[in-house]
Design a protein around this motif. Structure first.
Motif, PDB file in Angstrom:
ATOM      1  N   PRO A  26       0.763  -1.099  -0.215  1.00  0.00           N
ATOM      2  CA  PRO A  26      -0.093  -0.021  -0.048  1.00  0.00           C
ATOM      3  C   PRO A  26       0.760   1.301  -0.049  1.00  0.00           C
ATOM      4  CG  PRO A  26      -0.883  -1.688   1.553  1.00  0.00           C
ATOM      5  CD  PRO A  26       0.526  -2.000   1.041  1.00  0.00           C
ATOM      6  N   LEU A  27       0.306   2.429  -0.667  1.00  0.00           N
ATOM      7  CA  LEU A  27       1.009   3.621  -0.716  1.00  0.00           C
ATOM      8  C   LEU A  27      -0.021   4.662  -0.139  1.00  0.00           C
ATOM      9  CD1 LEU A  27       2.334   3.445  -4.333  1.00  0.00           C
ATOM     10  CD2 LEU A  27       3.626   2.967  -2.355  1.00  0.00           C
ATOM     11  N   THR A  28       0.945   5.684   0.561  1.00  0.00           N
ATOM     12  CA  THR A  28       0.208   6.924   1.110  1.00  0.00           C
ATOM     13  C   THR A  28      -0.008   7.913  -0.005  1.00  0.00           C
ATOM     14  OG1 THR A  28       2.235   8.049   1.593  1.00  0.00           O
ATOM     15  CG2 THR A  28       1.383   6.290   3.370  1.00  0.00           C
ATOM     16  N   LEU A  29      -1.065   8.771   0.508  1.00  0.00           N
ATOM     17  CA  LEU A  29      -1.419   9.849  -0.418  1.00  0.00           C
ATOM     18  C   LEU A  29      -0.159  10.523  -0.874  1.00  0.00           C
ATOM     19  CD1 LEU A  29      -3.654  11.237  -1.852  1.00  0.00           C
ATOM     20  CD2 LEU A  29      -4.022  12.827   0.057  1.00  0.00           C
ATOM     21  N   THR A  30       0.715  10.940   0.187  1.00  0.00           N
ATOM     22  CA  THR A  30       1.991  11.725  -0.112  1.00  0.00           C
ATOM     23  C   THR A  30       2.755  10.824  -1.032  1.00  0.00           C
ATOM     24  OG1 THR A  30       1.980  12.677   1.971  1.00  0.00           O
ATOM     25  CG2 THR A  30       3.913  12.561   1.108  1.00  0.00           C
ATOM     26  N   GLU A  31       2.991   9.532  -0.933  1.00  0.00           N
ATOM     27  CA  GLU A  31       3.669   8.854  -1.554  1.00  0.00           C
ATOM     28  C   GLU A  31       3.366   8.985  -3.243  1.00  0.00           C
ATOM     29  OE1 GLU A  31       5.483   5.222   1.131  1.00  0.00           O
ATOM     30  OE2 GLU A  31       3.512   5.341   0.537  1.00  0.00           O
ATOM     31  N   LEU A  32       1.774   8.629  -3.528  1.00  0.00           N
ATOM     32  CA  LEU A  32       1.553   9.081  -4.868  1.00  0.00           C
ATOM     33  C   LEU A  32       1.759  10.295  -5.369  1.00  0.00           C
ATOM     34  CD1 LEU A  32      -1.826   6.883  -4.202  1.00  0.00           C
ATOM     35  CD2 LEU A  32      -0.003   6.347  -5.608  1.00  0.00           C
ATOM     36  N   HIS A  33       1.585  11.509  -4.632  1.00  0.00           N
ATOM     37  CA  HIS A  33       1.856  12.758  -4.852  1.00  0.00           C
ATOM     38  C   HIS A  33       3.228  12.901  -5.233  1.00  0.00           C
ATOM     39  CE1 HIS A  33       2.234  16.937  -4.866  1.00  0.00           C
ATOM     40  NE2 HIS A  33       3.160  17.171  -3.786  1.00  0.00           N
ATOM     41  N   LEU A  34       4.229  12.133  -4.500  1.00  0.00           N
ATOM     42  CA  LEU A  34       5.476  12.406  -4.918  1.00  0.00           C
ATOM     43  C   LEU A  34       5.842  11.662  -6.289  1.00  0.00           C
ATOM     44  CD1 LEU A  34       7.381  11.889  -1.392  1.00  0.00           C
ATOM     45  CD2 LEU A  34       6.971  14.016  -2.917  1.00  0.00           C
ATOM     46  N   ARG A  35       5.346  10.735  -6.613  1.00  0.00           N
ATOM     47  CA  ARG A  35       5.522   9.628  -7.703  1.00  0.00           C
ATOM     48  C   ARG A  35       4.757  10.321  -9.057  1.00  0.00           C
ATOM     49  NH1 ARG A  35       5.966   3.448  -5.851  1.00  0.00           N
ATOM     50  NH2 ARG A  35       6.995   3.790  -3.590  1.00  0.00           N
ATOM     51  N   THR A  36       3.728  11.031  -8.661  1.00  0.00           N
ATOM     52  CA  THR A  36       3.010  11.500  -9.900  1.00  0.00           C
ATOM     53  C   THR A  36       3.416  13.129 -10.131  1.00  0.00           C
ATOM     54  OG1 THR A  36       0.996  12.053  -8.787  1.00  0.00           O
ATOM     55  CG2 THR A  36       1.324  10.024  -9.753  1.00  0.00           C
ATOM     56  N   GLY A  37       3.654  13.778  -9.245  1.00  0.00           N
ATOM     57  CA  GLY A  37       3.580  15.257  -9.070  1.00  0.00           C
ATOM     58  C   GLY A  37       2.341  16.128  -9.233  1.00  0.00           C
ATOM     59  N   TRP A  38       1.288  15.235  -9.157  1.00  0.00           N
ATOM     60  CA  TRP A  38      -0.209  15.642  -9.419  1.00  0.00           C
ATOM     61  C   TRP A  38      -0.437  16.193  -8.093  1.00  0.00           C
ATOM     62  CZ3 TRP A  38      -2.452  10.504 -11.625  1.00  0.00           C
ATOM     63  CH2 TRP A  38      -1.867  10.455 -12.804  1.00  0.00           C
ATOM     64  N   PRO A  39      -1.403  17.201  -8.097  1.00  0.00           N
ATOM     65  CA  PRO A  39      -1.961  17.887  -6.855  1.00  0.00           C
ATOM     66  C   PRO A  39      -2.581  16.820  -6.164  1.00  0.00           C
ATOM     67  CG  PRO A  39      -2.760  19.146  -8.712  1.00  0.00           C
ATOM     68  CD  PRO A  39      -2.071  18.104  -9.280  1.00  0.00           C
ATOM     69  N   ARG A  40      -2.325  17.011  -4.623  1.00  0.00           N
ATOM     70  CA  ARG A  40      -3.333  16.189  -3.685  1.00  0.00           C
ATOM     71  C   ARG A  40      -4.656  15.734  -3.844  1.00  0.00           C
ATOM     72  NH1 ARG A  40       0.708  15.196   0.595  1.00  0.00           N
ATOM     73  NH2 ARG A  40       2.559  16.704   0.363  1.00  0.00           N
ATOM     74  N   SER A  41      -5.353  17.121  -4.189  1.00  0.00           N
ATOM     75  CA  SER A  41      -6.737  17.292  -4.209  1.00  0.00           C
ATOM     76  C   SER A  41      -6.998  16.237  -5.655  1.00  0.00           C
ATOM     77  CB  SER A  41      -7.050  18.383  -4.456  1.00  0.00           C
ATOM     78  OG  SER A  41      -6.608  19.014  -5.308  1.00  0.00           O
ATOM     79  N   THR A  42      -6.324  16.426  -6.478  1.00  0.00           N
ATOM     80  CA  THR A  42      -6.684  15.502  -7.565  1.00  0.00           C
ATOM     81  C   THR A  42      -6.523  13.957  -7.465  1.00  0.00           C
ATOM     82  OG1 THR A  42      -5.795  17.071  -9.304  1.00  0.00           O
ATOM     83  CG2 THR A  42      -6.151  15.052 -10.252  1.00  0.00           C
ATOM     84  N   ILE A  43      -5.537  13.714  -6.856  1.00  0.00           N
ATOM     85  CA  ILE A  43      -5.162  12.272  -6.541  1.00  0.00           C
ATOM     86  C   ILE A  43      -6.368  11.750  -5.479  1.00  0.00           C
ATOM     87  CG2 ILE A  43      -3.608  10.620  -5.410  1.00  0.00           C
ATOM     88  CD1 ILE A  43      -1.516  12.564  -6.350  1.00  0.00           C
TER      89      ILE A  43
END
Length: 263
Positions: A26-43
């Motif tokens: 599992p990944l955290t929201l922050t980890e997905l943000h760092l891997r995509t560069g997308w806004p946290r709200s979008t993710i």
């Protein structure tokens, strides 16, 4: 990449699924943000929507993982998957390109069986009966499947079905067979040189499923002059390439070579 217009939100959702799949945990929201560069709200919005459809799950600690709905989808796909239908266009192209008969085979219950075939319209016609049992030690298909077995399993199979003599070229010595199986593992394909029927030669390449296991063999059988001929070498390249393409269509993402002892 396709030139067709894409829906960006769908593309991003698919990318998130790929990231969760590749992570293996599992990944955290922050980890997905760092891997995509997308806004946290979008993710967060995408994950929340996919969670409603159970393709994404959220753990008690807040991390995200693939959902059980994807497993259900996978089971549904498997239940309707017809390997013969998937392989048919590749069989047709392989046969047409090389003046031989392309054959799809499976190993089941200690025997190799032909599932489907496609014949070339040029050259001498070679017929392989669908449902026909093929000998393990005297065909390229059989030797290919043996090469993926552990030595003890090979010994057991050949004790159950001894190495019958089909032609003067049939291998009947266990040490010679073991040497050939070792060569097959190293090169990633198997060759039969008049060992089953005089005048016939064939090459077989492995087809892997999404779990990395070799499930089928793709073969080309024909009246080739020699296994060292330019025509046979071209047939070998084409068979290996076609098998890799079918493996990819089945969801395999690894390498075709060398073969592993996984049976």
């Amino acid at each position: 990449m396709s030139e067709q217009p894409m829906i960006q939100s769908v593309a991003k959702a698919m990318h998130l699924l790929e990231l969760l799949s590749q992570a293996r945990s599992p990944l955290t929201l922050t980890e997905l943000h760092l891997r995509t560069g997308w806004p946290r709200s979008t993710i967060f919005g995408l994950l929340s929507t996919m969670r409603e459809y159970r393709v994404v799950s959220q753990w008690p600690d807040g991390r995200y993982a693939l959902g059980l709905r994807l497993f259900e989808f996978g089971c549904s796909v498997s239940s309707v998957w017809d390997i013969s239908a998937v392989a048919e266009p590749y069989l047709q192209r392989l046969a047409a390109r090389n003046e031989g008969t392309a054959v799809l085979s499976v190993y089941d219950g200690g025997q190799v069986m032909a599932l489907a075939q496609a014949e070339s319209r040029a050259g001498m016609r070679v017929v392989v009966e669908i449902g026909m049992e093929l000998p393990l030690h005297a065909t390229s298909q059989g030797k290919l499947f043996l090469s993926a077995m552990r030595p003890a399993a090979v010994q057991k199979r050949l004790e159950e079905k001894p190495m019958a003599l089909y032609t003067p070229h049939t291998i009947q010595d266990m040490e010679q067979l073991e040497q050939e199986l070792s060569a097959i593992r190293a090169q990633g394909y198997a060759v039969e040189d008049g060992e089953y029927k005089i005048g016939l030669r064939s090459v077989s390449a492995p087809i892997y499923a999404s779990d990395g296991q070799m499930r089928y063999a793709l073969s080309l059988v024909g009246m080739f002059r020699r296994v060292s001929s330019r025509e046979f070498l071209q047939a070998t390249q084409d068979a290996v390439a076609a098998a890799a393409q079918i493996s990819s269509a089945l969801g395999f993402r690894g390498t075709q070579k060398p073969l592993d002892k996984n049976v």
